[in-house]
Design an enzyme around this catalytic site. Structure first.
Site, mmCIF file in Angstrom:
data_model
loop_
_atom_site.group_PDB
_atom_site.id
_atom_site.type_symbol
_atom_site.label_atom_id
_atom_site.label_comp_id
_atom_site.label_asym_id
_atom_site.label_seq_id
_atom_site.Cartn_x
_atom_site.Cartn_y
_atom_site.Cartn_z
ATOM 1 N N TRP A 103 0.832 -1.216 0.000
ATOM 2 C CA TRP A 103 0.000 0.000 0.000
ATOM 3 C C TRP A 103 0.854 1.249 0.000
ATOM 4 O O TRP A 103 0.544 2.225 -0.684
ATOM 5 C CB TRP A 103 -0.990 -0.010 1.163
ATOM 6 N N ASP A 173 -1.750 6.653 6.248
ATOM 7 C CA ASP A 173 -2.807 5.775 5.746
ATOM 8 C C ASP A 173 -3.070 4.764 6.856
ATOM 9 O O ASP A 173 -2.236 3.901 7.132
ATOM 10 C CB ASP A 173 -2.330 5.082 4.463
ATOM 11 N N LYS A 197 -12.489 -1.730 6.576
ATOM 12 C CA LYS A 197 -11.751 -2.674 7.418
ATOM 13 C C LYS A 197 -12.127 -2.518 8.894
ATOM 14 O O LYS A 197 -12.571 -3.459 9.504
ATOM 15 C CB LYS A 197 -10.245 -2.510 7.207
HETATM 16 C C1 LIG Z 1 -7.402 -1.577 1.770
HETATM 17 C C2 LIG Z 1 -6.326 -0.563 1.846
HETATM 18 C C3 LIG Z 1 -6.227 0.489 0.921
HETATM 19 C C4 LIG Z 1 -7.140 0.621 -0.267
HETATM 20 O O1 LIG Z 1 -8.385 1.023 0.116
HETATM 21 P P1 LIG Z 1 -9.535 1.328 -0.969
HETATM 22 O O2 LIG Z 1 -10.588 1.883 -0.071
HETATM 23 O O3 LIG Z 1 -9.882 0.027 -1.610
HETATM 24 O O4 LIG Z 1 -9.013 2.310 -1.943
HETATM 25 C C5 LIG Z 1 -5.220 1.407 1.100
HETATM 26 N N1 LIG Z 1 -4.348 1.321 2.126
HETATM 27 C C6 LIG Z 1 -4.409 0.310 3.019
HETATM 28 C C7 LIG Z 1 -3.424 0.272 4.139
HETATM 29 C C8 LIG Z 1 -5.401 -0.652 2.908
HETATM 30 O O5 LIG Z 1 -5.465 -1.649 3.806
#
Ligand SMILES: *Cc1c(COP(=O)(O)O)cnc(C)c1O
Length: 363
Positions: A103, A173, A197
């Site tokens: 990511w 993030d 999540k």
């Molecule tokens: C799942 C995830 C993403 C992507 O998220 P989307 O909402 O599908 O764009 C980005 N960063 C991390 C750390 C993730 O776990």
């Protein structure tokens, strides 16, 4: 009540049963309006109250620090990979990225399309099986921000602390570990997370940012991609994903009921410990992928001796009602995502299954 799966999906992922049941109870008639929350104007009083409640709850879980704004955006965390540099990586500046895995690398890729970047730290040489030490970072004076990925969902690593970046805004993030533990929000200029999540269903991305970072976007940026548009319209510039935001608000109430972030952390710690102990006590039958000190309490990645055995494991697990244990297609192996809403009982069932599987195959 139909049988619930032992849900270890990486995202979208398990939601608290209590939340689903409450949402079900008010699905058709929200608070006596004769309508679902999905069927009413986002500019009406009833929806606006939910919207404001969710924002206030988020800030309250972080102790109501001064000067922060909550935005509800769309397009997932992936859209933030682009919006962050578009809004903040202006002429003459450079943006720092910490490369911790899949990511983080996607976030960096987008920034490179926008402007100048540098890699402030990387664990590429460790194949991303640990997080780099950020305690002695040197950041240039013209750094627009430093971007970190607090939890690498695919590799299964997690930062246990965050660096002091001084005047350079720290941006994280937190898609896969937001609200899983307490931390000091004032260390950060901005945190963001796709909801699917730890926060609710997909469809909404939560951004919590210091006001000055979202109050003046570059002049030529189109309206919808500007943080200042969303900040000045309280995330109601265009139609928000109202049902998802309602669900986030319900998940936040549930987190309060768990004893807020420290209560949630305690449960997460117990859950992760149980699973890692089972891996470590298996005499090498199960092998944790990540260095001990960098192990994630959200995504537990592990392997068996061969890919065949891993396939056997997944097949047998599926027959017993376990869902989502296959590792991400990019790295293989096995992964159990144990977000806030995954109950201890699911992990207890998983470790019982693992021990049983071990017993059967080690003969
Ligand atoms: C799942 C995830 C993403 C992507 O998220 P989307 O909402 O599908 O764009 C980005 N960063 C991390 C750390 C993730 O776990």
């Amino acid at each position: 009540m139909s049988k619930r799966a032992y849900n270890f999906n990486a995202g979208p992922a398990a939601l608290p049963l209590e939340v689903l049941e409450r949402a079900q109870a008010e699905f058709v008639d929200f608070k006596g309006t004769g309508m679902s929350i999905m069927e009413m104007s986002h500019r009406g009083k009833v929806y606006e109250e939910v919207h404001h409640e969710a924002q206030a709850r988020l800030l309250s879980l972080f102790g109501n620090p001064q000067g922060y704004k909550v935005l509800f955006l769309q397009g997932g965390a992936s859209t933030q990979f682009a919006m962050i540099p578009l809004n903040l990586l202006t002429e003459g500046k450079t943006a720092g990225y910490v490369r911790t895995g899949s990511w983080a690398n996607k976030a960096l890729k987008e920034a490179k399309l926008v402007g100048s970047t540098f890699v402030a730290a990387s664990s590429e040489e460790q194949k991303y099986m640990s997080v780099p030490d950020l305690s002695r970072l040197e950041l240039p004076d013209n750094a627009a921000y430093l971007h970190v990925t607090s939890n690498e969902t695919i590799e299964g690593t997690q930062f246990k602390s965050f660096p002091d970046t001084g005047k350079v805004p720290l941006i994280a993030d937190m898609s896969s570990d937001i609200l899983s533990r307490p931390f000091d929000l004032t260390q950060f200029g901005m945190i963001y997370a796709g909801a699917q999540k730890n926060l609710g269903p997909s469809g909404v991305t939560v951004v919590i940012a210091r006001e000055e970072l979202v109050s003046s976007s570059p002049e030529h940026l189109p309206t919808i991609f500007r943080y200042d548009t969303h900040a000045s319209n309280n995330s109601l510039y265009n139609t928000p994903p109202s049902f998802s935001i309602y669900m986030v608000n319900e998940v936040l109430k549930w987190i309060e009921e768990q004893g807020n972030l420290s209560g949630v952390q305690q449960k997460n710690h117990e859950k992760a410990q149980l699973l890692y102990d089972t891996i470590d006590d298996s005499e090498g039958f199960f092998r944790g992928c990540v260095d001990q000190a960098s192990r994630s309490e959200m995504n537990v990645t592990f392997r068996l001796a061969s890919e065949e055995l891993e396939k056997e494991f997944i097949k047998a697990a599926e027959q017993e009602g376990f869902v989502g244990l296959k590792g991400h297609r990019s790295v293989g192996g096995l992964r159990a995502s144990i977000y806030n809403a995954v109950p201890l009982a699911s992990i207890q069932a998983l470790v019982d299954f693992m021990k049983h599987f071990h017993g059967k195959y080690s003969k």
